[in-house]
Scaffold this active site. Sequence first.
Site, short mmCIF file in Angstrom:
data_model
loop_
_atom_site.label_atom_id
_atom_site.label_comp_id
_atom_site.label_asym_id
_atom_site.label_seq_id
_atom_site.Cartn_x
_atom_site.Cartn_y
_atom_site.Cartn_z
N LYS A 96 3.60 8.98 8.89
CA LYS A 96 3.43 8.38 10.21
C LYS A 96 4.39 8.95 11.26
CE LYS A 96 0.65 4.79 8.38
NZ LYS A 96 0.73 4.06 7.14
N ASP B 297 9.21 2.95 0.04
CA ASP B 297 8.12 3.59 0.77
C ASP B 297 8.32 3.24 2.25
OD1 ASP B 297 5.87 4.35 2.07
OD2 ASP B 297 4.46 3.39 0.69
N TYR C 106 0.85 -1.19 0.00
CA TYR C 106 0.00 0.00 0.00
C TYR C 106 0.88 1.24 0.00
CZ TYR C 106 -3.62 3.31 1.54
OH TYR C 106 -4.50 4.36 1.65
#
Length: 429
Positions: free
Chosen positions: A267, A239, A144
């Site tokens: 995050k 990522d 994702y």
Amino acid sequence: MRYQRSSALFAEARQYIPGGVNSPVRAFKAVGGTPVFVKEAKGAYFFDEDGNRYIDYIASWGPLILGHAYAPVIDAITEKAQKGTSFGMPTTIETQLAKLAVAMVPNIDKIRFVNSGTEACMSAVRLARGFSGKEKIIKFAGCYHGHADAFLIQAGSGAVTFGSPNSPGVTQGTAKDTLLAAYNDLDSVSTLAKANKGEIAAVIIEPVAGNMGCIPPAEGFLEGLRALCDREGILLIFDEVMTGFRLGQGGAQEVLGIKADILCFGKVIGGGLPVGAFAARDEIMKHLAPEGPVYQAGTLSGNPLAMSAGLAMLGELHRYPEVFQRLAEKTEYLHKGMQKVLDARGIAYQINRFGSMISLHFTEGPVVDFHSAAKGNNASFKKYFHGMLDRGIYLPPSAFESYFLNDALSYEDLDQTVAALEETLKEWK
Ligand SMILES: *Cc1c(COP(=O)(O)O)cnc(C)c1O
């Protein structure tokens, strides 16, 4: 009734917000039941609107690596807020956070701040395309990278949970530029590279996958990927929205000893406020506007509150790097505790773990890619999730998510979690 108020609040939210939530996984669709509405949180715990306490294993899906309402972060935000919340002009705190991030992360010269992991990945791919002059990208099934169109091709997490890996609204034109490989399968990448020779701008990957449960890279997989990218003139994008500032100060690059060309963050880097970032060596970053022609912008990018939260968070991680090892030890302790209880019940399961990321899959075989992760028994997962929830243990409400441990968790909390698992499993026949 344990979730009475949450039920009523959810019903009300659904009248005004699609599905009652602002991000799909929160709605509990994969596990059924009513999502709990959070009232407040501190350290390893949060309290719902019904007054129940939970040990939290998602920590806002990763950002709160030092626990909820962590004092240095809260103090930094509070102090900053008094002086104005947004200017749309340069401030020194942006440079401070950039400087610290560049010092902590290997192999980058410059970093651009955005507002989410989605934006970071979307912009990283645009930069890779602008830099290379090529259009196609390779992504891995089950990885994702946020909800931008180019990534909603067999994405993990929420997208998988909803059984709509290819979202309506993503055009065929966009989809044809995203090529799909299988995680931990270098041959699948080679095949794509051969068939699309000279057309691939970048390979984007979660160096440790966390959106199909936790799936560590197989021995030699990322090394092979790096070599393949070098051979074919393809940029390698890590990522690290999940792994950055979680697996270690320098993220997966440092822990795994592999260099990527472009890095994406989110995050933890925002300390619980909306921050994303992408970074690379200067040769690549100088293609970005206003220095270069690749456009990217944001009204609230580098927002002072968000930057102050990020700076306080990274500052703590930089000062106390032992936190990463401590978290990994706690995660291993939890792993062993769960293992013992599950083995005693003779249940088919698989636990994957890397650093402070861990996931439990109800399946026989090893979970190494999206295909094997999807074999997990969802009925078992639902029972497990709700059994734990009713005992005050908050796990990700989907089998395709990793747990994120935070440093506020005590060994007593971990013991309580294992005891809750034992109780939960007693109810199974
Ligand atoms: C969470 C996540 C994203 C998206 O970040 P948002 O802030 O939710 O947009 C991208 N990539 C990975 C690996 C993630 O875990």
